[in-house]
Design an enzyme around this catalytic site. Structure first.
Site, PDB file in Angstrom:
ATOM      1  N   TYR A  63       0.838  -1.201   0.000  1.00 36.97           N
ATOM      2  CA  TYR A  63       0.000   0.000   0.000  1.00 36.97           C
ATOM      3  C   TYR A  63       0.877   1.257   0.000  1.00 36.97           C
ATOM      4  O   TYR A  63       1.654   1.488   0.939  1.00 36.97           O
ATOM      5  CB  TYR A  63      -0.951   0.019   1.205  1.00 36.97           C
ATOM      6  CG  TYR A  63      -1.888  -1.174   1.282  1.00 36.97           C
ATOM      7  CD1 TYR A  63      -2.138  -1.973   0.154  1.00 36.97           C
ATOM      8  CD2 TYR A  63      -2.517  -1.518   2.464  1.00 36.97           C
ATOM      9  CE1 TYR A  63      -2.990  -3.063   0.223  1.00 36.97           C
ATOM     10  CE2 TYR A  63      -3.379  -2.615   2.542  1.00 36.97           C
ATOM     11  CZ  TYR A  63      -3.594  -3.381   1.412  1.00 36.97           C
ATOM     12  OH  TYR A  63      -4.426  -4.467   1.487  1.00 36.97           O
ATOM     13  N   HIS A 127       0.356 -11.816   1.068  1.00 39.00           N
ATOM     14  CA  HIS A 127      -0.711 -10.998   0.452  1.00 39.00           C
ATOM     15  C   HIS A 127      -1.517 -11.796  -0.570  1.00 39.00           C
ATOM     16  O   HIS A 127      -2.736 -11.672  -0.652  1.00 39.00           O
ATOM     17  CB  HIS A 127      -0.075  -9.758  -0.189  1.00 39.00           C
ATOM     18  CG  HIS A 127      -0.995  -8.591  -0.279  1.00 39.00           C
ATOM     19  ND1 HIS A 127      -0.579  -7.296  -0.183  1.00 39.00           N
ATOM     20  CD2 HIS A 127      -2.337  -8.503  -0.460  1.00 39.00           C
ATOM     21  CE1 HIS A 127      -1.606  -6.475  -0.298  1.00 39.00           C
ATOM     22  NE2 HIS A 127      -2.689  -7.183  -0.478  1.00 39.00           N
TER      23      HIS A 127
HETATM   24  N1  LIG Z   1      -5.729  -8.628   1.014  1.00 39.66           N
HETATM   25  C1  LIG Z   1      -6.093  -8.001  -0.079  1.00 39.66           C
HETATM   26  O1  LIG Z   1      -5.778  -8.418  -1.202  1.00 39.66           O
HETATM   27  C2  LIG Z   1      -6.940  -6.758   0.049  1.00 39.66           C
HETATM   28  C3  LIG Z   1      -7.603  -6.249  -1.083  1.00 39.66           C
HETATM   29  C4  LIG Z   1      -8.399  -5.105  -0.909  1.00 39.66           C
HETATM   30  C5  LIG Z   1      -8.496  -4.506   0.358  1.00 39.66           C
HETATM   31  N2  LIG Z   1      -7.795  -5.023   1.420  1.00 39.66           N
HETATM   32  C6  LIG Z   1      -7.871  -4.403   2.773  1.00 39.66           C
HETATM   33  O2  LIG Z   1      -9.226  -4.195   3.106  1.00 39.66           O
HETATM   34  C7  LIG Z   1      -9.455  -2.825   3.379  1.00 39.66           C
HETATM   35  C8  LIG Z   1     -10.864  -2.420   3.000  1.00 39.66           C
HETATM   36  O3  LIG Z   1     -11.159  -2.686   1.660  1.00 39.66           O
HETATM   37  P1  LIG Z   1     -11.287  -1.535   0.546  1.00 39.66           P
HETATM   38  O4  LIG Z   1     -10.458  -0.380   0.916  1.00 39.66           O
HETATM   39  O5  LIG Z   1     -10.994  -2.223  -0.751  1.00 39.66           O
HETATM   40  O6  LIG Z   1     -12.837  -1.182   0.480  1.00 39.66           O
HETATM   41  P2  LIG Z   1     -14.021  -0.872   1.507  1.00 39.66           P
HETATM   42  O7  LIG Z   1     -13.541  -0.832   2.882  1.00 39.66           O
HETATM   43  O8  LIG Z   1     -15.124  -1.804   1.151  1.00 39.66           O
HETATM   44  O9  LIG Z   1     -14.483   0.592   1.012  1.00 39.66           O
HETATM   45  C9  LIG Z   1     -13.698   1.729   1.226  1.00 39.66           C
HETATM   46  C10 LIG Z   1     -14.447   2.930   0.632  1.00 39.66           C
HETATM   47  O10 LIG Z   1     -15.715   3.076   1.288  1.00 39.66           O
HETATM   48  C11 LIG Z   1     -15.789   4.375   1.863  1.00 39.66           C
HETATM   49  N3  LIG Z   1     -16.463   4.246   3.155  1.00 39.66           N
HETATM   50  C12 LIG Z   1     -15.985   3.636   4.259  1.00 39.66           C
HETATM   51  N4  LIG Z   1     -16.878   3.685   5.258  1.00 39.66           N
HETATM   52  C13 LIG Z   1     -17.953   4.366   4.781  1.00 39.66           C
HETATM   53  C14 LIG Z   1     -19.176   4.766   5.349  1.00 39.66           C
HETATM   54  N5  LIG Z   1     -19.525   4.456   6.598  1.00 39.66           N
HETATM   55  N6  LIG Z   1     -20.042   5.448   4.563  1.00 39.66           N
HETATM   56  C15 LIG Z   1     -19.732   5.774   3.288  1.00 39.66           C
HETATM   57  N7  LIG Z   1     -18.574   5.408   2.705  1.00 39.66           N
HETATM   58  C16 LIG Z   1     -17.685   4.720   3.445  1.00 39.66           C
HETATM   59  C17 LIG Z   1     -14.375   4.880   2.012  1.00 39.66           C
HETATM   60  O11 LIG Z   1     -14.389   6.298   1.980  1.00 39.66           O
HETATM   61  P3  LIG Z   1     -13.258   7.237   2.652  1.00 39.66           P
HETATM   62  O12 LIG Z   1     -11.958   6.513   2.583  1.00 39.66           O
HETATM   63  O13 LIG Z   1     -13.325   8.441   1.765  1.00 39.66           O
HETATM   64  O14 LIG Z   1     -13.670   7.558   4.064  1.00 39.66           O
HETATM   65  C18 LIG Z   1     -13.713   4.251   0.804  1.00 39.66           C
HETATM   66  O15 LIG Z   1     -13.968   5.015  -0.358  1.00 39.66           O
HETATM   67  C19 LIG Z   1      -8.353  -2.110   2.577  1.00 39.66           C
HETATM   68  O16 LIG Z   1      -8.139  -0.782   2.986  1.00 39.66           O
HETATM   69  C20 LIG Z   1      -7.189  -3.030   2.849  1.00 39.66           C
HETATM   70  O17 LIG Z   1      -6.667  -2.796   4.151  1.00 39.66           O
HETATM   71  C21 LIG Z   1      -7.047  -6.156   1.286  1.00 39.66           C
END
Ligand SMILES: NC(=O)c1ccc[n+]([C@@H]2O[C@H](COP(=O)([O-])OP(=O)(O)OC[C@H]3O[C@@H](n4cnc5c(N)ncnc54)[C@H](OP(=O)(O)O)[C@@H]3O)[C@@H](O)[C@H]2O)c1
Length: 293
Positions: A63, A127
């Site tokens: 990241y 990962h």
């Molecule tokens: N292991 C892997 O391969 C892998 C892959 C993908 C993700 N991940 C991990 O999982 C975490 C989460 O997944 P993600 O980042 O893909 O997606 P997510 O958590 O499903 O969505 C994040 C998005 O939703 C918004 N959001 C969050 N809470 C909200 C709420 N209460 N109301 C409205 N909008 C909201 C955020 O906005 P703001 O940021 O603008 O507040 C951001 O744009 C990542 O950050 C990472 O740590 C791991």
């Protein structure tokens, strides 16, 4: 909001295979640390998250090419100096598959620890699966555990075949978590993987639990949200957190999102809510390949 706490809603906990309980809600940091101009605001968001009560933080060397770990370290260090007990935090990071040889894992972890300003990572994940034999990566994780640089290790984006192969490796049964994409929009893991992980008491850590924001205004979530005076994003998150043996690590940088997500951990969905959500987001009726972001 009906039926919710306002504090660190992370009242729910999930047990790791060794019996240790970890808050079911954490904070994801993908997209953090990608630009110097937003770093101070991200450190401020992480400090707010600590104040609100987040204790689980998910990061990765990938990241922001290390930038997310750096901003996380900048937020954690003063909190720890200020008296936050280290054992109240649960810091997760990940090694890239190209660094997952036995020696590569050791070097990558050392770099991550430096960026995080920590002496140990609580959970260190592969990962995704690459070309390195799993047994070599596991050997690296075991050395890291002996050195005290990591407490637990696990994997990410492993489907059932990979998990079975891992279990058959020397030391592979010590895997503590598998982090995969799991949300209302992506229920594939429910068919085989999640039941298998429950059987083996390996928690599933749900990434993208609100489908990277796609569920925040999903029409199928509005009526359930209204009944609870909640937002659709909170319903999406509460649904993931209602699944036994599942943790969730939504990413948020906006303070209101950080707070809403904490509150969602205390939102109790009723049977009628679950039925309505099942009609809109049908559970899988057959095996599908594991989805990946
Ligand atoms: N292991 C892997 O391969 C892998 C892959 C993908 C993700 N991940 C991990 O999982 C975490 C989460 O997944 P993600 O980042 O893909 O997606 P997510 O958590 O499903 O969505 C994040 C998005 O939703 C918004 N959001 C969050 N809470 C909200 C709420 N209460 N109301 C409205 N909008 C909201 C955020 O906005 P703001 O940021 O603008 O507040 C951001 O744009 C990542 O950050 C990472 O740590 C791991």
């Amino acid at each position: 909001m009906a039926g919710m706490d306002t504090g660190a809603g992370a009242k729910r906990e999930v047990s790791l295979p060794n019996g240790e309980d970890v808050p079911a809600l954490g904070l994801g940091t993908w997209r953090y640390g990608e630009s110097a101009s937003s770093a101070d605001a991200e450190v401020a968001a992480l400090r707010l998250a600590l104040e609100i009560g987040y204790r689980v933080f998910d990061s990765a060397e990938m990241y922001g090419a290390g930038g997310a770990e750096t901003v996380l370290g900048r937020a954690l260090a003063p909190a720890l100096r200020g008296g936050l007990a280290r054992d109240r935090l649960f810091v997760v990071s990940k090694v890239l598959p190209e660094n997952a040889s036995t020696a590569g894992v050791l070097a990558a972890c050392e770099r991550s620890l430096r960026r995080l300003q920590l002496e140990r990572i609580d959970l260190y994940l592969l990962h995704w699966r690459g070309g390195v034999p799993l047994k070599d990566t596991v050997e690296g994780f075991e050395i890291l555990q002996r050195r005290g640089w990591i407490r637990h290790w696990g994997v990410s984006n492993f489907d059932l075949d990979d998990m079975r192969e891992l279990q058959a490796c020397p030391g592979g049964a010590a895997c503590s978590t598998n982090q995969v994409w799991y949300s209302l929009g992506e229920r594939g893991p429910e068919f085989e993987l999640l039941p298998w992980q429950r059987l083996h008491q390996i928690p599933l850590m749900a990434y993208s639990p609100i489908d990277q924001g796609e569920l925040v205004d999903h029409p199928a979530l509005h009526s359930v949200a209204q009944r609870h005076a909640a937002t659709p994003a909170q319903v999406a998150l509460a649904w993931v957190l209602a699944q036994p043996g599942v943790m969730a690590i939504p990413k948020a940088v906006h303070g209101v999102h950080l707070r809403h997500n904490c509150q969602a951990a205390s939102l109790q969905l009723a049977a009628a809510d679950h039925a309505e959500l099942d009609r809109a987001f049908a559970p899988p009726s057959r095996k599908r390949p594991l989805a990946m972001r």
